[in-house]
Design a protein around this motif. Structure first.
Motif, PDB file in Angstrom:
ATOM      1  N   ALA A   1       0.820  -1.210   0.000  1.00 15.42           N
ATOM      2  CA  ALA A   1       0.000   0.000   0.000  1.00 15.42           C
ATOM      3  C   ALA A   1       0.855   1.262   0.000  1.00 15.42           C
ATOM      4  N   ILE A   2       1.876   1.292   0.852  1.00 10.20           N
ATOM      5  CA  ILE A   2       2.736   2.472   0.925  1.00 10.20           C
ATOM      6  C   ILE A   2       3.492   2.654  -0.381  1.00 10.20           C
ATOM      7  N   SER A   3       3.931   1.541  -0.961  1.00  9.32           N
ATOM      8  CA  SER A   3       4.614   1.613  -2.253  1.00  9.32           C
ATOM      9  C   SER A   3       3.702   2.215  -3.313  1.00  9.32           C
ATOM     10  N   ALA A   4       2.431   1.762  -3.326  1.00 10.66           N
ATOM     11  CA  ALA A   4       1.470   2.287  -4.297  1.00 10.66           C
ATOM     12  C   ALA A   4       1.184   3.760  -4.046  1.00 10.66           C
ATOM     13  N   LEU A   5       1.091   4.128  -2.773  1.00 10.30           N
ATOM     14  CA  LEU A   5       0.781   5.509  -2.409  1.00 10.30           C
ATOM     15  C   LEU A   5       1.876   6.471  -2.839  1.00 10.30           C
ATOM     16  N   LEU A   6       3.134   6.015  -2.731  1.00  9.64           N
ATOM     17  CA  LEU A   6       4.262   6.914  -2.982  1.00  9.64           C
ATOM     18  C   LEU A   6       4.824   6.829  -4.391  1.00  9.64           C
ATOM     19  N   GLU A   7       4.321   5.901  -5.192  1.00  8.97           N
ATOM     20  CA  GLU A   7       4.800   5.814  -6.563  1.00  8.97           C
ATOM     21  C   GLU A   7       4.372   7.040  -7.356  1.00  8.97           C
TER      22      GLU A   7
ATOM     23  N   GLU B   1       9.224   0.816   6.406  1.00 14.48           N
ATOM     24  CA  GLU B   1       8.821   0.803   5.000  1.00 14.48           C
ATOM     25  C   GLU B   1       9.176   2.096   4.272  1.00 14.48           C
ATOM     26  N   ILE B   2       9.152   3.242   4.970  1.00 13.84           N
ATOM     27  CA  ILE B   2       9.512   4.476   4.270  1.00 13.84           C
ATOM     28  C   ILE B   2      11.008   4.546   4.010  1.00 13.84           C
ATOM     29  N   CYS B   3      11.783   3.665   4.656  1.00 12.99           N
ATOM     30  CA  CYS B   3      13.216   3.604   4.404  1.00 12.99           C
ATOM     31  C   CYS B   3      13.538   2.614   3.296  1.00 12.99           C
TER      32      CYS B   3
ATOM     33  N   THR C   1      11.976   5.665  -1.040  1.00  9.29           N
ATOM     34  CA  THR C   1      12.758   6.693  -0.339  1.00  9.29           C
ATOM     35  C   THR C   1      12.727   8.047  -1.042  1.00  9.29           C
ATOM     36  N   SER C   2      12.925   8.037  -2.362  1.00 10.30           N
ATOM     37  CA  SER C   2      12.977   9.310  -3.088  1.00 10.30           C
ATOM     38  C   SER C   2      11.665  10.070  -2.986  1.00 10.30           C
ATOM     39  N   TRP C   3      10.538   9.330  -2.946  1.00 13.36           N
ATOM     40  CA  TRP C   3       9.238  10.006  -2.855  1.00 13.36           C
ATOM     41  C   TRP C   3       8.937  10.482  -1.450  1.00 13.36           C
ATOM     42  N   VAL C   4       9.452   9.781  -0.451  1.00 18.22           N
ATOM     43  CA  VAL C   4       9.335  10.274   0.917  1.00 18.22           C
ATOM     44  C   VAL C   4      10.058  11.612   1.041  1.00 18.22           C
TER      45      VAL C   4
END
Length: 270
Positions: free
Chosen positions: A45-51, A125-127, A132-135
């Protein structure tokens, strides 16, 4: 919302595929999935959110901007606001009750129990190298728009301090301690906009720990850190983790340098 984890995970993947072929990306649904009790689903989910929303065919600038704003809003609500709750929480550390040969795993469980559910998993997960680049971009945008709250920086310092205290309470060597994955990384990103919320004594203390016990040759790029901490790969590399933490600490010191007390900072080499 299915009770079976495999179904929930598949649904998220289908949602991403639909977007790739021109459909709309349901960000609110993906946002709720970031709070799923299973780490593997939170990760998807986090991956999808930050892509980056490249799935749309020739998207207009307004459409991209609205998607970015929605992503920032969800990241603020589902990640940063949840982490902020650790700023005002009082943590009681119990007496050591782990067998010596199980201390590492036991400590990992204990530190998770000390904080509101899911916070350490979010930090981990944000690491991850995939997001990372989108965070970084989201934190920069939130910071420039003055949407970052001091409680985020205070909470991250609290998480790092508590982790160290728990480690020492089990009579573990400080040179083998590392902070929860992602804590230093996120602090290094938000501190640029929350410099007054970062404590000098905190930075000084951890500079001494990380620098004095740094092994020669271990100073590596922190980007590697995100790929080392996958659940499937077991226990992370201590030396790489410490090297990454030291890089993030240096970045944090640089971010808040204008707020450091001149004389003590000069004496300690800052």
């Amino acid at each position: 919302m299915d009770e079976k984890a495999a179904v929930r995970k598949a649904a998220l993947l289908v949602t991403k595929l639909v977007a790739i072929f021109g459909g709309s990306l349901d960000l609110k649904t993906i946002g709720r999935a970031c709070s799923d009790p299973l780490v593997s689903i939170c990760k998807v989910a986090i991956s999808a959110l930050l892509e980056r929303p490249t799935a749309y065919n020739s998207p207009s600038l307004d459409n991209e901007m609205s998607i970015q704003e929605e992503c920032e809003s969800l990241f603020l609500e589902l990640v940063l606001d949840r982490i902020s709750r650790a700023a005002s929480t009082s943590f009681a550390i119990d007496e050591p009750n782990c067998e010596s040969n199980m201390k590492a795993k036991c400590l990992e469980r204990e530190i998770k129990l000390l904080f509101p559910e899911g916070i350490l998993d979010l930090l981990k997960e944000i690491c991850n190298g995939e997001v990372t680049s989108w965070v970084k971009k989201i934190c920069t945008s939130l910071g420039k728009n003055k949407l970052l709250k001091p409680k985020v920086a205070i909470a991250l310092q609290n998480i790092i301090r508590t982790s160290e205290s728990l480690w020492l309470s089990h009579y573990m060597p400080i040179e083998k301690w590392t902070a929860p994955v992602g804590a230093w990384f996120l602090l290094s990103e938000v501190s640029a906009y929350l410099s007054k919320a970062v404590d000098w004594e905190f930075l000084h203390h951890h500079w001494r720990i990380l620098d004095e016990h740094r092994v020669e040759g271990e100073f590596q790029s922190p980007v590697v850190q995100g790929n080392v901490h996958e659940d499937e790969e077991g226990i992370r590399s201590n030396s790489v983790a410490r090297a990454g933490d030291l890089v993030f600490l240096l970045q944090t010191i640089s971010n808040v340098s204008a707020e450091l007390p001149p004389e003590p900072a000069f004496r300690t080499g800052f």
